[in-house]
Design a protein around this motif. Structure first.
Motif, PDB file in Angstrom:
ATOM      1  N   ALA A   1       0.799  -1.277  -0.046  1.00 58.45           N
ATOM      2  CA  ALA A   1       0.069  -0.186  -0.063  1.00 58.45           C
ATOM      3  C   ALA A   1       0.755   1.329   0.050  1.00 58.45           C
ATOM      4  O   ALA A   1       0.404   2.258  -0.493  1.00 58.45           O
ATOM      5  CB  ALA A   1      -0.852  -0.027   1.186  1.00 58.45           C
ATOM      6  N   ARG A   2       1.942   1.295   0.821  1.00 55.40           N
ATOM      7  CA  ARG A   2       2.895   2.390   0.664  1.00 55.40           C
ATOM      8  C   ARG A   2       3.454   2.579  -0.704  1.00 55.40           C
ATOM      9  O   ARG A   2       3.796   3.854  -1.025  1.00 55.40           O
ATOM     10  CB  ARG A   2       3.905   2.085   1.634  1.00 55.40           C
ATOM     11  CG  ARG A   2       3.432   2.217   3.360  1.00 55.40           C
ATOM     12  CD  ARG A   2       4.597   1.828   4.092  1.00 55.40           C
ATOM     13  NE  ARG A   2       5.086   2.981   4.777  1.00 55.40           N
ATOM     14  CZ  ARG A   2       6.063   3.015   5.663  1.00 55.40           C
ATOM     15  NH1 ARG A   2       6.784   1.913   5.787  1.00 55.40           N
ATOM     16  NH2 ARG A   2       6.816   4.136   6.148  1.00 55.40           N
TER      17      ARG A   2
ATOM     18  N   ALA B   1       1.068   4.183  -2.737  1.00 56.14           N
ATOM     19  CA  ALA B   1       1.084   5.751  -2.586  1.00 56.14           C
ATOM     20  C   ALA B   1       2.429   6.400  -3.018  1.00 56.14           C
ATOM     21  O   ALA B   1       2.135   7.409  -3.686  1.00 56.14           O
ATOM     22  CB  ALA B   1       0.773   6.152  -1.058  1.00 56.14           C
TER      23      ALA B   1
ATOM     24  N   ALA C   1      -4.572   1.435  -2.840  1.00 60.15           N
ATOM     25  CA  ALA C   1      -4.030   1.553  -1.197  1.00 60.15           C
ATOM     26  C   ALA C   1      -5.213   1.559  -0.338  1.00 60.15           C
ATOM     27  O   ALA C   1      -5.294   0.764   0.538  1.00 60.15           O
ATOM     28  CB  ALA C   1      -3.321   2.767  -1.178  1.00 60.15           C
TER      29      ALA C   1
ATOM     30  N   ALA D   1      -5.491   7.755   2.692  1.00 63.65           N
ATOM     31  CA  ALA D   1      -5.734   7.572   1.510  1.00 63.65           C
ATOM     32  C   ALA D   1      -6.961   8.072   0.507  1.00 63.65           C
ATOM     33  O   ALA D   1      -7.125   8.407  -0.445  1.00 63.65           O
ATOM     34  CB  ALA D   1      -5.856   6.156   1.278  1.00 63.65           C
TER      35      ALA D   1
END
Lengths: 214, 134
Positions: free
Chosen positions: A118-119, A122, A144, A160
């Motif tokens: 997920a990072r 981003a 994300a 997010a």
């Protein structure tokens, strides 16, 4: 030292920083920078852009990535590669980071680490936004979000949602699409008492509503 | 070069209270998020506490505060020389911070250093006070 006591096996020493002349900042050594580059993920390329030592930081990040790969330290590898990407972006390079982040995405999947994946999304979204690939940036923010929902990581989900809402409202001129996301972020902030995100959430929602009202 | 001490934890708290008679040390109201009214500003008074051991002689320790997205920006450095009376003696290190600059909301690290070596870290999230519940 301003006071204290001692007993048979312990001593109390007390200081007060008002009584001590502060020392000037000390530049970080290469070994300290290496530690930071493999333990703490940078996210804000704009913030780094004015640093005069970006070339040195890039070289150290690349060295750290190689060292982590050599020792099989996947977490250190993900962090160093991500930092290298953010540092290149800070130098105005919007191509190099995509390759590095594709590698980071592959390592995140290899490590089965959804949080790091997920990072990565981003970071990729930030590069895509800087390149003007806004639809792809929105898609990555959505990816994300899915991960944060699955993990029930509400704080990360709110961040997010705020990012995707801002992209839709401010960059793509779609405040109507952004408002439900920002309302959800605001609702989660109140439900989960994420008071440190209240100001940013309220501001983003009011801004989108203002854009919609014209 | 002198051997650096072993740090048995680095803690941020509102107060450290010592009872000289019993030798007890109480660490009160430990926190990892600090509400601040305005930015830039000076942090409200709080304490950095660490238990240190396994060192001898006077060692120059620095408490260093860094911030920025990358923790590359040093905002405060306090030199705190500590005398160790023997390797088995525990030093209750207490630094009261009343002049620590807080330029902006965000994450900060507090690091105890000796001769450029990082002995222990503690992170702190600084937020705008009005975001906190009354």
């Amino acid at each position: 030292m301003t006071g204290g006591f001692s007993s048979a096996n312990s001593v109390l020493v007390e200081f007060d920083d008002r009584d001590i002349a502060p020392s000037p900042p000390v530049p970080l050594s290469d070994s300290q920078l290496r530690w930071i580059l493999s333990h703490h993920l940078f996210t804000d390329s704009d913030r780094l852009a004015s640093r005069p030592d970006l070339d040195r930081l890039c070289a150290l990040a690349a060295e750290q990535a190689a060292a982590s790969e050599h020792t099989g330290d996947l977490r250190g590898l993900m962090t160093a590669v991500g930092n290298h990407a953010v540092l290149l972006q800070a130098q105005g390079d919007l191509d190099g980071p995509l390759g590095l982040l594709a590698r980071r995405e592959a390592v995140s999947r290899q490590a089965d680490d959804e949080w790091e994946l997920a990072r990565t999304f981003a970071l990729q979204a930030a590069v895509r936004t800087a390149r003007g690939d806004l639809d792809e940036a929105v898609r990555l923010r959505e990816e994300a979000e899915r991960i944060h929902r699955r993990r029930d990581d509400v704080e990360a989900l709110v961040r997010a949602l705020l990012h995707r809402g801002a992209l839709l409202a401010d960059r793509l001129g779609q405040p109507r699409a952004a408002i439900p996301l920002l309302e959800e972020a605001m609702r989660l902030v109140e439900q989960r008492r994420l008071v440190h995100l209240r100001h940013a959430s309220r501001q983003a929602l009011e801004r989108a509503r203002g854009l919609l009202a014209g | 070069m002198a051997q650096p001490p072993m740090v048995l934890g680095l803690t941020l708290c509102e107060e450290v209270v010592a009872d000289p008679e019993s030798g007890h040390v109480s660490i009160l109201r430990v926190f990892n998020r600090l509400p601040v009214m305005t930015f830039p500003s000076v942090a409200p008074r709080f304490c950095v506490y660490a238990a240190l051991t396994d060192a001898e002689g006077v060692l120059p320790l620095d408490l260093v505060v860094r911030t920025g997205d990358s923790f590359l920006e040093e905002v405060h450095r306090v030199p705190t020389p500590v005398r160790f009376l023997g390797r088995l003696i525990v030093v209750h290190y207490t630094l009261r911070l009343r002049a620590c600059p807080i330029p902006e909301p965000g994450d900060y690290t507090f690091t105890l250093e000796h001769a450029g070596d990082w002995l222990a870290h503690r992170s702190l999230e600084v937020v705008l006070a009005e975001e906190e519940d009354p």
